[in-house]
Every structure is written in C-alpha cells, then in structure tokens.
Design a protein around this motif. Structure first.
Motif, PDB file in Angstrom:
ATOM      1  N   ASP A 143     -90.580  -2.884 -35.062  1.00 37.77           N
ATOM      2  CA  ASP A 143     -90.716  -2.184 -36.175  1.00 37.77           C
ATOM      3  C   ASP A 143     -90.530  -2.937 -37.400  1.00 37.77           C
ATOM      4  OD1 ASP A 143     -88.020  -2.914 -36.804  1.00 37.77           O
ATOM      5  OD2 ASP A 143     -87.071  -0.785 -36.577  1.00 37.77           O
ATOM      6  N   TYR A 149     -88.105  -1.045 -30.628  1.00 38.36           N
ATOM      7  CA  TYR A 149     -88.016   0.355 -30.609  1.00 38.36           C
ATOM      8  C   TYR A 149     -89.035   0.568 -29.637  1.00 38.36           C
ATOM      9  CZ  TYR A 149     -85.225   1.777 -34.457  1.00 38.36           C
ATOM     10  OH  TYR A 149     -84.058   1.673 -35.483  1.00 38.36           O
ATOM     11  N   TYR A 192     -87.421   3.239 -44.697  1.00 35.44           N
ATOM     12  CA  TYR A 192     -88.294   3.217 -43.367  1.00 35.44           C
ATOM     13  C   TYR A 192     -87.917   4.226 -42.501  1.00 35.44           C
ATOM     14  CZ  TYR A 192     -88.823   1.659 -38.684  1.00 35.44           C
ATOM     15  OH  TYR A 192     -88.852   1.673 -37.238  1.00 35.44           O
ATOM     16  N   MET A 193     -86.609   4.253 -42.183  1.00 34.58           N
ATOM     17  CA  MET A 193     -85.994   5.355 -41.287  1.00 34.58           C
ATOM     18  C   MET A 193     -86.214   6.754 -41.838  1.00 34.58           C
ATOM     19  SD  MET A 193     -85.071   3.603 -38.619  1.00 34.58           S
ATOM     20  CE  MET A 193     -83.785   4.920 -37.622  1.00 34.58           C
ATOM     21  N   GLN A 194     -86.171   6.903 -43.059  1.00 34.30           N
ATOM     22  CA  GLN A 194     -86.574   8.466 -43.795  1.00 34.30           C
ATOM     23  C   GLN A 194     -87.660   8.729 -43.290  1.00 34.30           C
ATOM     24  OE1 GLN A 194     -85.025   7.652 -47.462  1.00 34.30           O
ATOM     25  NE2 GLN A 194     -83.222   8.825 -47.353  1.00 34.30           N
ATOM     26  N   LEU A 196     -89.376   7.826 -40.769  1.00 27.50           N
ATOM     27  CA  LEU A 196     -89.547   8.179 -39.448  1.00 27.50           C
ATOM     28  C   LEU A 196     -88.821   9.357 -39.029  1.00 27.50           C
ATOM     29  CD1 LEU A 196     -90.459   6.854 -36.830  1.00 27.50           C
ATOM     30  CD2 LEU A 196     -88.487   5.517 -36.535  1.00 27.50           C
ATOM     31  N   PHE A 198     -85.449  10.466 -40.130  1.00 25.84           N
ATOM     32  CA  PHE A 198     -84.028  10.366 -40.002  1.00 25.84           C
ATOM     33  C   PHE A 198     -83.497  10.817 -41.268  1.00 25.84           C
ATOM     34  CE2 PHE A 198     -85.365   7.874 -36.492  1.00 25.84           C
ATOM     35  CZ  PHE A 198     -84.119   7.580 -35.788  1.00 25.84           C
ATOM     36  N   ARG A 218     -80.876  11.985 -36.099  1.00 26.90           N
ATOM     37  CA  ARG A 218     -81.933  12.877 -35.918  1.00 26.90           C
ATOM     38  C   ARG A 218     -81.161  14.363 -35.121  1.00 26.90           C
ATOM     39  NH1 ARG A 218     -86.164  14.164 -37.785  1.00 26.90           N
ATOM     40  NH2 ARG A 218     -87.082  14.858 -35.947  1.00 26.90           N
ATOM     41  N   THR A 225     -78.165   6.307 -35.157  1.00 25.97           N
ATOM     42  CA  THR A 225     -78.262   5.009 -35.677  1.00 25.97           C
ATOM     43  C   THR A 225     -77.555   4.674 -36.950  1.00 25.97           C
ATOM     44  OG1 THR A 225     -79.362   2.779 -35.263  1.00 25.97           O
ATOM     45  CG2 THR A 225     -80.597   4.414 -36.851  1.00 25.97           C
TER      46      THR A 225
END
Length: 387
Positions: A143, A149, A192-194, A196, A198, A218, A225
């Motif tokens: 990632d 991942y 970045y996770m948002q 995706l 999250f 999630r 995480t």
C-alpha cells in the motif's frame, strides 16, 4: 495538523468532535475507482524463526486452535472464528509480517481492490487460488504506506469452537480484534485509510496539531487497525480479544506459573484510549501480541471522535501506570510481496515518548498539573533510578 473546531470537552477529560478532524499536508491522491468494501481485519501472516517455540507460545500457552499445520506453517484460529484461520505462523529466517489481511463483502470487491490500488500506483498481485491454505481468490498489494495488505472473500469454513466448553481455558481468546501499525506520518496514513473506507474513532494530538496516533475501524468497534507514529512501516502489534477481564488475569497467572513472566511487556491495565482492558506480550521472536477486552460500540454514523491530549498521562493507561520504553520503540519489520524487508523511514514529527515524559513514570506533563509525580510513584522507568 488537525481541525480544532467544534470540539467539546467531556466530564472524563477528553475531547469529542465531528468525524475525521485530522488534516493532512501531503495526502495520497484519492482514486477515482471505488474502494473495496472491507468487512473486518481477518488474519495476519507472521514469519517466525522457530516454529516449535512459536507453536508452544500461541497454542500451548495462549490456547489458539490449530486448523492445520505442517513443517513450514501453522494455521491458527480463535474460539469464535469460522473462517480457516486468524493467524499464520510461517517458518523463515527473519521474523517479520508477511500480510495484514482483510475480508471484503463480495467477490467483486477484489476487482475493486485491484483497480483502487493500481490507480494509486501500488504493486498489486492477484492469486485466484489464494496465497495461503484455506483462502481463495485474493489480492495482495504494497500500500502507499509500505505495508503488505491482502484482501479476500472466499475462505474454507471450519468449526466454530464457542460451544466446546470442554476445550476452553481460563484465558480463552475469542476473536481477532485489530492490528496496530507504525508509520512516520499519521495524518497521511489516516487520509489514505479514509479513502479505503475506514473511519476514525479516537486519536492523540497536542495543542500544536501534531497527531501521534489514530484508531480506525470498519467493524463497529473502536478499531480494525491503528496508526501509531514512529519509524515505519512496521507492525506494532496484533490483538486478540477475550470476553472478560478475568481471562486476561488468567493469562498472567499462567505465564507466572510457567515461569514465563518475561513474556509480559506491559499491563495488565485499562487504556484511556478505547477504554479497553489490556495486556501486551512478546512472542519468542519479539512480535508483540495484545490481549484486549471491553471496548465499545462505534457503529452509528454520527459516532463522535474522541481526541486525547498527548500530555494526558491517562490516555495510554487509565490508571496512570508507566509505559515501558520498548512499547514505544520496538516493532516488527514488514515484508514486500517477494518476502524482502521493507526499508524503515524515520519519523520526523515529534515523538510521543519524547514529549510525554509524564506518561512514562517521570513526572506529569498535563497543563493543569504543576507538581511532579510523587516520588513513590515514579517507578523503575525514572531516569537515574536504573541500576
């Protein structure tokens, strides 16, 4: 940096605010391709150097169930799990993490994962028959943060052991709860996770807007995480949940009875962040494992984000107990898709350990606390007190 608007101070001493108050100065681009619909963290693949020693730790001591094993790998699961495994121990020369694996909602979400990460310019590989036993069509990527991942939908089903009370132990581990990742730039990781899918549930910041850690989910718990600020990419810990606090105490008693108390790195105690009761262990290779229970529900769309002051010595331990330095400094290497260790990049923002001496048994650093921590509570981590 963070958006400090619309924050409310609670009677418990932390702030709550709107979703995603963290702002990023160097964000990853947001793909036009939709993100895969991630359900939950599902399993971790660990490389261990002594398979027999790791089996003894995870099976004989912690009580995880063996789904299958051979001379090269052991596939383990927790009590409530019905998919093939929650943890793979794979024999290798270098202790590291090979994959953080997430389950997605549909097979079509694997196509979305390919498109999403390809657009980000990431290395992407797909294996129709799966990369490991028990898992079908899967996508593995490196990632934008440098972490390996995996995304999958299909898994072999195994017996859920919840009703096998004849096999349960006092410290029963019932499910995989979350991962924790070490990364130099927490706001960049959060953005970045948002993208995706999250959502932030809690974070640690200071008045200048430096973000030291963020918890993201999630499933409707505090996190699947967390991103902890530090030299990375590295793995901070993998976490299994128990039903009750007494299960964690039983693990401590068992380790003591086996004369393996050195495996206990930190705790037991209660976190301020997440409100969970916790224990941190180190396996034979030094991989950190958290045992955890009693966090809270976060599934409502307007679930408030909890922000902790980095100088609040109760954020990491609600009772104000010291945090051992190794908890801040140590982590497991992560591998690329060919099995090589990823290079570790130093964090340039302030270090949580460096700015929070009071959280670690030296003195208080909360703004309203002018007096030093009492001498009798300073403990073995006070500088100058070591033998």
């Amino acid at each position: 940096m963070t958006n400090m608007k619309d924050r409310t101070l609670t009677s418990s001493g932390f702030w709550v605010s709107q979703e995603a108050p963290i702002e990023c100065e160097n964000p990853t681009p947001t793909p036009k391709a939709p993100a895969p619909d991630i359900l939950r963290c599902a399993y971790m693949e660990l490389i261990v150097t002594d398979l027999a020693a790791s089996r003894q730790f995870y099976v004989d001591v912690l009580g995880l169930y063996v789904t299958e094993e051979d001379d090269e790998a052991i596939y383990l699961r927790s009590t409530e799990e019905f998919i093939h495994h929650n943890l793979i121990l794979r024999k290798g020369e270098l202790a590291a993490v090979r994959a953080f694996s997430y389950r997605v909602r549909t097979p079509e979400d694997l196509d979305k994962a390919v498109a999403f990460f390809t657009e980000l310019g990431c290395e992407v590989r797909r294996e129709k028959d799966g990369f490991v036993k028990g898992i079908g069509d899967s996508v593995r990527v490196i990632d934008p943060l440098g972490f390996p991942y995996e995304f999958f939908y299909q898994s072999e089903h195994v017996e859920r052991m919840s009703w096998r009370y004849d096999l349960h132990i006092p410290g029963e581990l019932v499910r995989l709860d979350h991962f924790n990742q070490i990364t130099p730039d927490v706001p960049r990781a959060v953005k970045y996770m948002q993208d995706l899918g999250f959502r932030v549930t809690e974070d640690i910041q200071d008045e200048e807007g430096t973000v030291y850690a963020a918890w993201m989910r999630r499933k409707p718990t505090v996190h699947d995480t967390a991103m902890t600020g530090g030299d990375g990419p590295r793995m901070h810990h993998v976490c299994f949940a128990t039903h009750e606090k007494h299960n964690i105490l039983a693990i401590c008693d068992k380790l003591g009875a086996l004369r393996r108390s050195d495996a206990i790195e930190r705790g037991p105690g209660r976190h301020g962040v997440s409100n969970a009761f916790y224990l941190y262990l180190r396996d034979p290779d030094g991989h950190r494992v958290e045992i955890y229970t009693q966090d809270y529900y976060t599934g409502d769309p307007d679930n408030p984000v909890v922000t902790w002051d980095v100088h609040d010595n109760q954020r990491r331990d609600w009772w104000g107990n010291p945090v051992v330095p190794s908890w801040y400094t140590d982590g497991s290497l992560v591998l690329d898709l060919d099995g090589n260790p990823q290079p570790v990049v130093a964090r340039t923002d302030s270090s949580e350990m460096a700015v929070t001496i009071g959280a670690d048994g030296f003195s208080y650093t909360r703004a309203a606390d002018d007096e030093a921590m009492p001498e009798w509570k300073q403990g073995e981590y006070k500088l100058g007190h070591q033998l």
